[in-house]
Each structure stands twice: as C-alpha cells, then as structure tokens.
Motif scaffolding. Structure first.
Motif, PDB file in Angstrom:
ATOM      1  N   SER A  82       0.783  -1.152   0.058  1.00 43.20           N
ATOM      2  CA  SER A  82      -0.128  -0.011   0.176  1.00 43.20           C
ATOM      3  C   SER A  82       0.905   1.239   0.036  1.00 43.20           C
ATOM      4  N   ASP A  83       2.265   1.130   0.308  1.00 42.19           N
ATOM      5  CA  ASP A  83       3.026   2.552   0.502  1.00 42.19           C
ATOM      6  C   ASP A  83       3.373   2.636  -1.045  1.00 42.19           C
ATOM      7  N   PRO A  84       3.267   3.681  -1.439  1.00 45.45           N
ATOM      8  CA  PRO A  84       3.623   4.303  -2.899  1.00 45.45           C
ATOM      9  C   PRO A  84       5.276   4.139  -2.934  1.00 45.45           C
ATOM     10  N   ARG A  85       6.012   4.172  -2.016  1.00 54.16           N
ATOM     11  CA  ARG A  85       7.426   3.863  -2.124  1.00 54.16           C
ATOM     12  C   ARG A  85       7.976   2.688  -2.647  1.00 54.16           C
ATOM     13  N   PHE A  86       7.013   1.521  -2.223  1.00 56.41           N
ATOM     14  CA  PHE A  86       7.512   0.401  -2.931  1.00 56.41           C
ATOM     15  C   PHE A  86       7.199   0.146  -4.410  1.00 56.41           C
ATOM     16  N   VAL A  87       6.171   0.956  -4.998  1.00 63.35           N
ATOM     17  CA  VAL A  87       5.843   0.947  -6.296  1.00 63.35           C
ATOM     18  C   VAL A  87       6.376   1.474  -7.043  1.00 63.35           C
ATOM     19  N   THR A  88       6.815   2.923  -6.710  1.00 60.61           N
ATOM     20  CA  THR A  88       7.409   4.053  -7.516  1.00 60.61           C
ATOM     21  C   THR A  88       8.978   3.546  -7.873  1.00 60.61           C
ATOM     22  N   PRO A  89       9.138   3.376  -9.364  1.00 62.12           N
ATOM     23  CA  PRO A  89      10.477   2.967  -9.751  1.00 62.12           C
ATOM     24  C   PRO A  89      11.610   3.870  -9.227  1.00 62.12           C
ATOM     25  N   ASN A  90      12.585   3.413  -8.932  1.00 62.59           N
ATOM     26  CA  ASN A  90      13.722   4.098  -8.441  1.00 62.59           C
ATOM     27  C   ASN A  90      13.514   4.947  -7.216  1.00 62.59           C
ATOM     28  N   SER A  91      12.580   4.675  -6.330  1.00 62.31           N
ATOM     29  CA  SER A  91      12.287   5.487  -5.147  1.00 62.31           C
ATOM     30  C   SER A  91      13.356   5.297  -4.032  1.00 62.31           C
ATOM     31  N   GLY A  92      14.308   4.591  -4.129  1.00 63.66           N
ATOM     32  CA  GLY A  92      15.110   4.356  -2.950  1.00 63.66           C
ATOM     33  C   GLY A  92      15.217   3.254  -2.414  1.00 63.66           C
TER      34      GLY A  92
END
Length: 92
Positions: A82-92
């Motif tokens: 549910s956290d968008p940080r895991f879905v966004t490419p190259n998010s860290g």
C-alpha cells in the motif's frame, strides 16, 4: 570626609549585592536552558525513533499478511504494497 567614605562603602555594598543577584540569575537561566535543551532533545529523539519503528512495524505486518508460498517454494506477495514508495521505480 567621613561622610564621603561612608557613601563609598554603601555604594560598593549595593553593587556587590546587585552583581551577586545578576550572577545568580544568570546561573539559574543557564542551568534551566541547558536542562530544557537536553529534555527537548531526548523527547524529540524518542518521538522520531518511535515513529520510524511504528512505520517499519506496519510495513512488515502488511508484507507478512500478503506473503504466500507457491508450489516451487518461492515466496511472493499476493497484492501490491500500500505504500507508494515500494511501487514507484527508483524510489530508493
């Protein structure tokens, strides 16, 4: 001449009391500022650590809840995190 010597003694006595009061007030202010700064540092540090621990615990719980094992023994997630940080490419 006795009157002028008496006047000097009274002035130096008042100056001494005034300087002692100023030094005492400065010492208390310094002590309270240092104590307050230390307390504020401890409180904010604990809040930040607790917030990060809660976030990590929440993410870990979500990942464990969505984890499944397939026939070959590989673990996969049955839904997107549910956290968008895991879905966004190259998010860290």
């Amino acid at each position: 001449m006795a009157g002028s010597a008496r006047g000097l003694t009274q002035k130096s006595h008042l100056g001494s009391l005034g300087s002692r009061m100023i030094l005492t007030a400065a010492a208390w202010i310094t002590l309270l500022l240092l104590g307050g700064g230390y307390a504020l540092d401890r409180v904010l540090t604990n809040v930040i650590i607790q917030n990060n621990d809660d976030t990590i615990d929440n993410v870990l719980t979500q990942m464990i809840a969505s984890a499944e094992v397939d026939e070959t023994g590989e673990i996969f997630l049955n839904r997107e995190p549910s956290d968008p940080r895991f879905v966004t490419p190259n998010s860290g």
